[in-house]
Design a protein around this motif. Structure first.
Motif, PDB file in Angstrom:
ATOM      1  N   GLU A 109     -64.440-101.264  47.025  1.00 41.85           N
ATOM      2  CA  GLU A 109     -63.831-100.788  48.268  1.00 41.85           C
ATOM      3  C   GLU A 109     -64.880-100.239  49.229  1.00 41.85           C
ATOM      4  OE1 GLU A 109     -61.027 -97.064  49.128  1.00 41.85           O
ATOM      5  OE2 GLU A 109     -60.103 -98.534  47.792  1.00 41.85           O
ATOM      6  N   TRP A 110     -65.960 -99.675  48.676  1.00 39.97           N
ATOM      7  CA  TRP A 110     -67.019 -99.114  49.504  1.00 39.97           C
ATOM      8  C   TRP A 110     -68.082-100.146  49.878  1.00 39.97           C
ATOM      9  CZ3 TRP A 110     -67.945 -94.569  52.012  1.00 39.97           C
ATOM     10  CH2 TRP A 110     -66.953 -93.587  51.875  1.00 39.97           C
ATOM     11  N   GLY A 111     -67.840-101.405  49.533  1.00 36.78           N
ATOM     12  CA  GLY A 111     -68.707-102.476  50.002  1.00 36.78           C
ATOM     13  C   GLY A 111     -69.935-102.745  49.170  1.00 36.78           C
ATOM     14  N   VAL A 112     -69.975-102.242  47.914  1.00 39.65           N
ATOM     15  CA  VAL A 112     -71.119-102.549  47.051  1.00 39.65           C
ATOM     16  C   VAL A 112     -71.132-104.049  46.772  1.00 39.65           C
ATOM     17  CG1 VAL A 112     -72.243-102.106  44.847  1.00 39.65           C
ATOM     18  CG2 VAL A 112     -71.030-100.255  46.012  1.00 39.65           C
ATOM     19  N   LYS A 113     -72.277-104.678  46.945  1.00 42.89           N
ATOM     20  CA  LYS A 113     -72.353-106.149  46.899  1.00 42.89           C
ATOM     21  C   LYS A 113     -72.322-106.724  45.482  1.00 42.89           C
ATOM     22  CE  LYS A 113     -76.000-105.907  49.616  1.00 42.89           C
ATOM     23  NZ  LYS A 113     -77.180-106.274  50.421  1.00 42.89           N
ATOM     24  N   LYS A 114     -72.865-105.992  44.520  1.00 41.57           N
ATOM     25  CA  LYS A 114     -72.917-106.496  43.151  1.00 41.57           C
ATOM     26  C   LYS A 114     -72.249-105.514  42.210  1.00 41.57           C
ATOM     27  CE  LYS A 114     -73.889-109.208  39.789  1.00 41.57           C
ATOM     28  NZ  LYS A 114     -73.279-110.553  39.723  1.00 41.57           N
ATOM     29  N   ILE A 116     -63.114-100.000  34.993  1.00 39.56           N
ATOM     30  CA  ILE A 116     -62.404-100.895  35.910  1.00 39.56           C
ATOM     31  C   ILE A 116     -62.096-100.182  37.225  1.00 39.56           C
ATOM     32  CG2 ILE A 116     -60.245-102.169  36.264  1.00 39.56           C
ATOM     33  CD1 ILE A 116     -60.276-102.653  33.166  1.00 39.56           C
ATOM     34  N   LEU A 117     -61.564 -98.977  37.139  1.00 34.51           N
ATOM     35  CA  LEU A 117     -61.204 -98.229  38.349  1.00 34.51           C
ATOM     36  C   LEU A 117     -62.440 -97.876  39.176  1.00 34.51           C
ATOM     37  CD1 LEU A 117     -58.408 -95.885  36.925  1.00 34.51           C
ATOM     38  CD2 LEU A 117     -58.112 -97.809  38.505  1.00 34.51           C
ATOM     39  N   LEU A 118     -63.527 -97.487  38.504  1.00 35.25           N
ATOM     40  CA  LEU A 118     -64.752 -97.152  39.226  1.00 35.25           C
ATOM     41  C   LEU A 118     -65.326 -98.385  39.929  1.00 35.25           C
ATOM     42  CD1 LEU A 118     -66.455 -94.724  36.684  1.00 35.25           C
ATOM     43  CD2 LEU A 118     -65.604 -94.144  38.958  1.00 35.25           C
ATOM     44  N   SER A 119     -65.254 -99.531  39.276  1.00 40.35           N
ATOM     45  CA  SER A 119     -65.746-100.759  39.909  1.00 40.35           C
ATOM     46  C   SER A 119     -64.907-101.122  41.126  1.00 40.35           C
ATOM     47  CB  SER A 119     -65.745-101.910  38.898  1.00 40.35           C
ATOM     48  OG  SER A 119     -66.711-101.697  37.889  1.00 40.35           O
ATOM     49  N   ALA A 128     -75.683 -98.396  47.831  1.00 38.18           N
ATOM     50  CA  ALA A 128     -76.206 -99.062  46.633  1.00 38.18           C
ATOM     51  C   ALA A 128     -76.026-100.575  46.732  1.00 38.18           C
ATOM     52  CB  ALA A 128     -75.502 -98.529  45.387  1.00 38.18           C
ATOM     53  N   ASP A 129     -77.042-101.307  46.302  1.00 32.07           N
ATOM     54  CA  ASP A 129     -76.919-102.773  46.255  1.00 32.07           C
ATOM     55  C   ASP A 129     -76.069-103.217  45.071  1.00 32.07           C
ATOM     56  OD1 ASP A 129     -78.582-103.270  48.483  1.00 32.07           O
ATOM     57  OD2 ASP A 129     -80.373-103.042  47.252  1.00 32.07           O
TER      58      ASP A 129
END
Length: 451
Positions: free
Chosen positions: A317-322, A309-312, A295-296
Motif C-alpha cells: 500500500e505504501w508503494g514498496v516495489k519489491k 502477510i498483513l505487513l507485506s 525502501a526499495d
C-alpha cells in the motif's frame, strides 16, 4: 524405497505426502498421537507414536530394513541423535535437518563424522532464495540450473508489458530473444506454453535462459526492472541472520526491525553494517518512522504467517516495489496467489523439495543422474535436471521425433559448458545436462518423459 521420517510437523507432513505420491513406502514417527493420526488419515502411510531417538521406537518403525532415514524435528540435537542411532542400528542413508547457524557452520564436519547422506538447512536455503530475488527484483522466483549457467526465472506481466495480448509464436518471431518460454500461471491454472498460448495481464510467466539473456529479454518486453539499494526486514530470526551474512557485501543497505532486545543485540554485534531497530514490526507508525515508503524492498520474516502477510500488504500500500513474504503454512499457497504478494518463500517446501530430489536421484540411475529438482508451482509443475548417460532412449534423435508425453518441455541443454535452448531439430547427447519442465508428470527416470 522404504523411508522413515521422524518429526511430523509441517516439513514432515509435506515430505510424507510427496514421498508417498512418488510410490515410496513411508513410515512417520512423532511423539504426538494426534499428528500421527492426522498424517495417516491423509496419506496411505504407516505411523508410530514415540520418541524417534529411542531404539525400541525405531525398531517398531522398521529401521532394520529401511533404506532412508530422515529426521526433521524442530530440534537440531534430536535430529542428529536420531540419525546416529539409525546409522548404527540400520543399514540406511540418513538425512538431518539443521537450522542453527552454529551447527550450520560445521555442517560439512557433521556430515562427514556422522556419515550423513545430507544435511539440510531450510532457513539458509530460504535466505539464499531471498537474496537471489533481491539482486534481480523483477523476478518472483529464480532457480539456478546447469551449475549456474542456466536460470529458471518467473515474473508477473504488468499491464504495459509487450507480451500482453500476444501469442508465443508472435513474440518469438518479433523479438528473436534467446530464451525458452516455459509455463504460464493464470489464477489457479498453469500451462506448459505452446506457439498458440496468448499472454494476459497478471500472468506469471516462467522462462529458462542464461542470466545475461534473461536481462536482455526483460528489457525487450518492457518489463520494469530496478536495483534494490536498500531493504527493510521485519523479524530478526535465523533466516535474517543468514540473509545478513549473504548480503553483507552486496551493496544493499539493510534495516532490521525486531521486538526482542537480545536478538537485536546479537544482530548488531554480528553484522555491524546492518541497521538494527528494537521495536514491534506490527507498529505501522514505527514502520513509517523508519522510512517504509522509501525502501526499495520489504522482507517479512516475522514468526507468524498472518503477520507477514498483513505487513507485506501494508508495504504494498505504501508503494514498496519489491515484496518478499515468508510463510510456514503450506496450505496458504492458493490464497497468496490471489493477493499478488510478489515473492513468497516457504522454507518447509524448500526442505521437502531437496529431500524429494535426493530420493528420486537415488532411484534414477538407469539412463541419467538427477542433478536438480525444483517445484515451479507446488504439486503441479516441476523443473528437473539430468546428466544423460550412454544408452538413454533420448540420445541421437531430433527432439521433434521423440515421443514425449503431453506437458513435457525440454527447456535447456548444457553441453561442454555451452547453453543450448533447443528447438525441434536439436538432439540430446550422452553427457549433456538436460533441464526438463513438466506438468502432472513425476519424473524419476529420464525416460519417464517419453510415452
Amino acid at each position: 524405497m522404504k523411508i522413515i521420517i521422524v518429526g511430523c510437523g509441517r516439513v514432515g507432513y509435506s515430505l510424507a505426502g510427496k514421498l508417498n505420491a512418488d510410490g515410496n513406502n513411508v513410515t512417520v514417527v512423532d511423539t504426538s498421537a494426534e499428528k500421527i493420526a492426522d498424517v495417516m488419515g491423509q496419506f496411505d502411510i504407516m505411523g508410530v507414536v514415540g520418541n524417534g531417538a529411542t531404539l525400541s521406537v525405531l525398531k517398531d518403525a522398521g529401521i532394520d530394513d529401511a533404506e532412508l532415514f530422515i529426521a526433521v524435528t524442530n530440534s537440531d540435537e534430536l535430529n542428529l541423535l536420531c540419525c546416529m542411532i539409525a546409522k548404527k542400528e540400520g543399514n540406511c542413508e540418513t538425512v538431518a535437518r539443521i537450522k542453527s547457524p552454529e551447527y550450520s557452520k560445521e555442517a560439512e564436519y557433521l556430515q562427514k563424522q556422522l556419515g550423513l547422506a545430507m544435511v539440510i538447512n531450510p532457513e539458509y536455503e530460504a535466505a539464499k532464495e531471498i537474496a537471489r530475488v533481491l539482486r534481480f527484483p523483477s523476478a518472483m522466483r529464480i532457480e539456478p540450473f546447469g551449475k549456474g549457467r542456466v536460470e529458471l526465472l518467473s515474473f508477473r506481466l504488468s499491464a504495459d508489458n509487450l507480451l500482453v495480448g500476444q501469442s508465443v509464436r508472435e513474440v518469438m518471431g518479433k523479438l528473436r530473444a534467446n530464451v525458452q518460454l516455459a509455463t504460464v500461471e493464470r489464477g489457479d491454472d498453469v500451462y506448459i506454453v505452446n506457439g498458440d498460448t496468448v499472454f494476459a495481464e497478471k500472468d506469471v510467466l516462467t522462462v529458462v535462459s542464461t542470466p545475461k539473456d534473461a536481462v536482455d529479454f526483460l528489457n525487450k518486453i518492457h518489463q520494469k526492472d530496478f536495483s534494490v539499494k536498500d531493504a527493510m526486514i521485519v523479524g530478526g530470526g535465523i533466516i535474517t541472520h543468514y540473509l545478513c551474512e549473504i548480503l553483507e557485501r552486496s551493496g544493499i543497505a539493510l534495516k532490521v526491525i525486531e521486538k526482542d532486545y537480545d536478538e537485536c543485540e546479537e544482530l548488531a554485534s554480528d553484522w555491524t553494517k546492518v541497521t538494527v531497530i528494537n521495536g514491534n514490526p506490527s507498529d505501522h507508525a514505527l514502520l513509517k518512522e523508519q522510512g517504509i515508503e522509501r525502501a526499495d524492498a520489504f522482507v517479512a520474516l516475522a514468526g507468524l504467517d498472518e503477520e507477514n502477510i498483513l505487513l507485506s500488504l501494508f508495504a504494498k500500500e505504501w508503494g514498496v516495489k519489491k515484496l518478499v513474504t515468508k510463510i510456514n503454512r503450506i496450505d496458504y499457497d492458493g490464497v497468496l496467489t490471489k493477493l499478488d504478494l510478489d515473492t513468497v518463500v516457504c522454507p518447509k517446501n524448500l526442505t521437502a523439495d531437496m529431500i524429494l530430489r535426493h530420493v528420486r536421484s537415488a532411484k534414477s540411475a538407469k539412463d541419467g543422474n538427477m542433478e536438480n529438482l525444483y517445484n515451479v508451482v507446488q504439486d503441479k509443475v516441476e523443473a528437473v535436471e539430468f546428466i544423460v548417460k550412454e544408452g538413454s532412449r533420448l540420445i541421437g534423435k531430433p527432439l521433434s521425433e521423440l515421443p514425449f508425453k503431453q506437458n513435457v518441455l525440454v527447456a535447456s541443454i548444457v553441453r561442454n559448458g555451452t547453453v543450448i535452448l533447443p528447438r525441434g531439430n536439436d538432439s540430446i547427447l550422452a553427457g549433456d545436462s538436460v533441464i526438463l519442465v513438466t506438468k502432472d508428470v513425476a519424473v524419476v527416470e529420464l525416460a519417464d518423459v517419453l510415452a
